[in-house]
Structures are given as structure tokens and as C-alpha cells.
Scaffold this active site. Structure first.
Site, PDB file in Angstrom:
ATOM      1  N   LYS A 121      15.990 -21.298  10.447  1.00 13.78           N
ATOM      2  CA  LYS A 121      16.757 -20.575  11.363  1.00 13.78           C
ATOM      3  C   LYS A 121      18.332 -20.938  11.146  1.00 13.78           C
ATOM      4  O   LYS A 121      18.799 -21.924  10.583  1.00 13.78           O
ATOM      5  CB  LYS A 121      16.140 -20.822  12.601  1.00 13.78           C
ATOM      6  CG  LYS A 121      14.855 -20.624  12.952  1.00 13.78           C
ATOM      7  CD  LYS A 121      14.546 -18.963  12.668  1.00 13.78           C
ATOM      8  CE  LYS A 121      13.197 -18.270  13.283  1.00 13.78           C
ATOM      9  NZ  LYS A 121      12.201 -18.751  12.733  1.00 13.78           N
TER      10      LYS A 121
HETATM   11  C1  LIG Z   1      10.632 -18.676  13.793  1.00 18.81           C
HETATM   12  C2  LIG Z   1      10.312 -17.552  14.527  1.00 18.81           C
HETATM   13  C3  LIG Z   1       9.586 -18.019  15.852  1.00 18.81           C
HETATM   14  C4  LIG Z   1       8.835 -19.392  15.854  1.00 18.81           C
HETATM   15  O1  LIG Z   1       9.622 -20.590  15.581  1.00 18.81           O
HETATM   16  P1  LIG Z   1       8.788 -21.676  15.291  1.00 18.81           P
HETATM   17  O2  LIG Z   1       9.958 -22.721  15.440  1.00 18.81           O
HETATM   18  O3  LIG Z   1       8.646 -21.729  13.639  1.00 18.81           O
HETATM   19  O4  LIG Z   1       7.767 -21.863  15.926  1.00 18.81           O
HETATM   20  C5  LIG Z   1       9.205 -17.035  16.822  1.00 18.81           C
HETATM   21  N1  LIG Z   1       9.871 -15.958  16.778  1.00 18.81           N
HETATM   22  C6  LIG Z   1      10.531 -15.392  15.804  1.00 18.81           C
HETATM   23  C7  LIG Z   1      11.115 -14.118  15.884  1.00 18.81           C
HETATM   24  C8  LIG Z   1      10.853 -16.314  14.680  1.00 18.81           C
HETATM   25  O5  LIG Z   1      11.397 -15.902  13.773  1.00 18.81           O
END
Ligand SMILES: *Cc1c(COP(=O)(O)O)cnc(C)c1O
Length: 372
Positions: free
Chosen positions: A158
Site C-alpha cells: 500500500k
Molecule cells: C489490501 C486491501 C485490504 C486488506 O488489507 P490487509 O492489510 O492486507 O489485510 C482490504 N481492502 C482492499 C481494497 C485492499 O486493497
């Protein structure tokens, strides 16, 4: 807030920075974006019998979190914003609908004014999954702070990362207090020590660690810099692809607010798109270009485990039937969008020369396919 002994408060410090930078009253750090979604759904009282409207193009965490609280994921079509199709949202509302959950996919946003209007009219919760849109805005407000609550993920892909981590953001104190308690075993955090805390409801452990929060603190001070680089690189690549008359771009409700983590573009037909993907692969330049339609993770078409209700432990038969029903619906409206879409991930480390080379290679691949 997370209680850690001995006066170490990196998580608290990061929550304060998040409130300041993203412009919300409260935030609750947790161990992942998925945990943030589960926590906020509990905090909002979403559970047995409730239906949550979410998009057919999202990350699997959306339906995982919904199932974790015993609610029904009602996937609906997306449109050329790559987010919730407003017509499909309206058509999916039933007396059981409790919440609409737009997912701001690939760095850009859903039409928040229209969704707020729908939620107001039908008295529904608006919950933003902004995990992929850290720093993006809509009409000047940061995504994730516009609805009743919103979430970010800080996993390693992210825009801002803690290694692993997530956050619930809200302007409503009740949601914050519930999130704070739920993510730490139901502790009310009012006792003189943890043993003296009361437990007004049953919780769980979704705490973030101090180590992860420390990484987040170092990252949040750089988000502006990350966004500026993304926007610059995105614009440069878009200029090159825009020279191809067959390409159209994702519709963005507020173009100024795009965080520019991806450049998402469409070709005229599924056949042409598949041929271009094959050509990019043949030339060894597919990496970084995502054809979600064929991807096992992000689009309903290949969620076989959801379609068959494949869980390790038994779901209630009633829930399983509804889950399978909604996963196996007709998504031809989404197919018509997703089968023509390619998203190119925007790197922070590209040089101007690399962008030019990448763009020109993609253009050449398209031209080769078009002249066949
Ligand atoms: C990455 C992501 C998540 C979940 O995040 P994690 O930290 O990997 O559990 C949820 N929703 C979206 C749209 C994502 O891209």
C-alpha cells in the site's frame, strides 16, 4: 488507542498523526486492513441477517470481513469508475440492507455524493474501504473520512506501510469507542490497569504492535512526497497512452483527488484487450500491468471458493445459501467493463526515460494488435 505497558505509545502517536493528516476526529490502529474492516463492522453493529452491498471488483478482504461478522456480502456491478455502479446499488437495496461499502480501488474514488445521497434516503451506513486509496481525496476531503467510517491497510504494497497494519477512521465517537474496545478483547480502557478494565461487550485481539506503528510513523511523514511522485509519473505515462485513439481512461468522479497509484485504461473490446495482454506477455513487459478480469484475487469471476461456499468450518446453512446466491449472480455489466480494463501500477522509482520506454512499448504492442 492501544494499551502497551511501560509508557510506550507509538500507536497512539501514529493515531494522532493520522487524525491530523487525513482529517478525521478518531482513528483506531489494528493489525491489518482486513482486521480494520472486521472491527468497524462490529463497531457499527453489522451482523446476523444484515446485507452489505459491495462491488464485484474488490479485494477478497471485503467479503472475508463481511462473513467474519456473519453478514451477507451482496456483490453488485461496477461501472467505468471501477467502483460501485449506482444503478446496481439502488437495485440491490432490500429491507435487510444495512450498509453500502464502496471500495476505492486502484487509488481512485467512487462517486461519494451520489452514494451519500442513496444512504441518506434509505437510512444506510456508508463504510468506505479506502485501503487502496491512501491520500486520495474527493472534493477536498480525504477518502476514508467521508462516510460513517473508513479503513486503510498498511500492508507492504500500500501507499503507506507499517509492514502490516490497518486503521479504522471515523468522526463518530461511538464507532471509535467500540473499535477501540473490540480490537483489544473488549477492554473499556478505563481501569487503573488492564485487570481492572470492564468489558461491556465481547471483543477480539486485532492490536497493532508498537514496532509496526513505529514504521508507520516514519512513513506518514512521507505520504505527500509519495503522492507527488505518483502524480507526476502517472501524468507522464498517461500522456503517452493518450496518443492511442483506441484507448479510453477510467472515469474519475474528482480527477484532482486521484492518488495516481495506478493508471487504469480501457481498450474497445475483450478480444483486443486479451490480445494486447498476450502481446505484453510475449514481449516480457506484462509485469506491472494488471488484467483484473483474469486475476484470481480481485474480481468475482474467479472467486470459486466464494461461489461454492468453501469454508473450513461450517457456515449456517441460511448464510451459506445467501453467500452462494450473491456470488453466482449475473455480472455481465461488470464483465463488459473489467474484460476491457488494464491497470498499470505507477512506480515511485521510475526515471523519465523508463516511463517513456514503458509507455512506448505498450503503445507499440497495441498498434501491433490493432493492425493484425
Ligand atoms: C489490501 C486491501 C485490504 C486488506 O488489507 P490487509 O492489510 O492486507 O489485510 C482490504 N481492502 C482492499 C481494497 C485492499 O486493497
Amino acid at each position: 488507542m492501544i494499551i502497551i505497558e511501560n509508557g510506550h505509545w507509538k500507536a497512539k502517536e501514529l493515531e494522532t498523526e493520522i487524525n491530523k493528516y487525513f482529517g478525521c476526529k478518531h482513528s483506531q490502529l489494528v493489525s491489518s486492513g482486513t482486521a480494520a474492516l472486521t472491527t468497524v463492522m462490529q463497531a457499527l453493529g453489522i451482523g446476523y441477517g444484515d446485507e452489505i452491498i459491495c462491488p464485484s471488483f474488490t479485494f477478497v478482504a471485503s467479503f472475508e470481513a463481511i462473513l467474519s461478522v456473519g453478514a451477507v456480502p451482496v456483490m453488485v456491478d461496477v461501472d467505468d469508475t471501477l467502483t460501485l455502479n449506482l444503478k446496481a446499488v439502488k437495485a440491490a437495496i432490500t429491507p435487510k440492507t444495512k450498509c453500502v461499502m464502496p471500495v476505492h480501488m486502484c487509488g481512485s474514488m467512487a462517486d461519494m455524493d451520489a452514494l451519500q445521497q442513496i444512504c441518506k434516503e434509505h437510512n444506510l451506513i456508508l463504510l468506505e474501504d479506502a485501503c487502496q486509496a491512501i491520500g486520495a481525496t474527493y472534493k477536498g476531503k480525504k477518502l476514508g473520512t467521508i462516510g460513517d467510517a473508513g479503513t486503510f491497510s498498511f500492508d507492504y504494497v500500500k501507499t503507506m506501510t507499517c509492514g502490516e497494519g490497518g486503521v479504522v477512521m471515523t468522526n463518530r465517537e461511538d464507532i471509535y469507542i467500540n473499535s477501540d474496545g473490540f480490537s483489544d478483547h473488549g477492554h473499556d480502557h478505563k481501569g487503573v490497569d488492564r485487570g481492572a478494565d470492564l468489558h461491556p461487550f465481547i471483543g477480539y485481539n486485532f492490536r497493532i504492535s508498537e514496532l509496526h506503528a513505529a514504521v508507520g510513523l516514519a512513513q506518514i511523514s512521507r505520504v505527500d512526497e509519495f503522492l507527488a511522485t505518483q502524480k507526476k509519473n502517472h501524468a507522464a505515462l498517461k500522456n503517452i497512452l493518450a496518443t492511442v485513439p483506441e484507448i479510453s481512461f477510467r472515469r474519475i468522479p474528482d480527477p484532482e483527488g486521484d492518488s495516481c497509484t495506478f493508471l487504469s485504461w480501457f481498450l474497445p473490446t475483450e478480444e483486443i484487450t486479451k490480445a494486447v495482454v498476450a502481446e505484453l506477455k510475449a514481449q516480457n513487459i506484462l509485469a506491472g500491468n494488471f488484467y483484473w478480469y483474469n486475476n484470481n484475487w480481485h474480481y468475482v469471476r474467479k472467486w470459486d471458493h466464494l461461489k461454492t461456499g468453501a469454508t473450513l468450518s461450517a457456515l449456517s446453512p441460511e448464510l451459506k445459501e445467501k453467500v452462494m446466491h450473491h456470488a453466482n449472480k449475473d455480472f455481465s455489466v461488470s464483465d463488459a467493463v473489467m474484460s476491457r480494463c488494464i491497470s498499470t501500477a505507477i512506480s515511485l522509482v521510475w526515471t523519465d526515460e523508463q516511463i517513456k520506454e514503458k509507455g512506448e512499448k505498450i503503445v507499440a504492442a497495441i498498434q501491433k494488435v490493432m493492425t493484425k
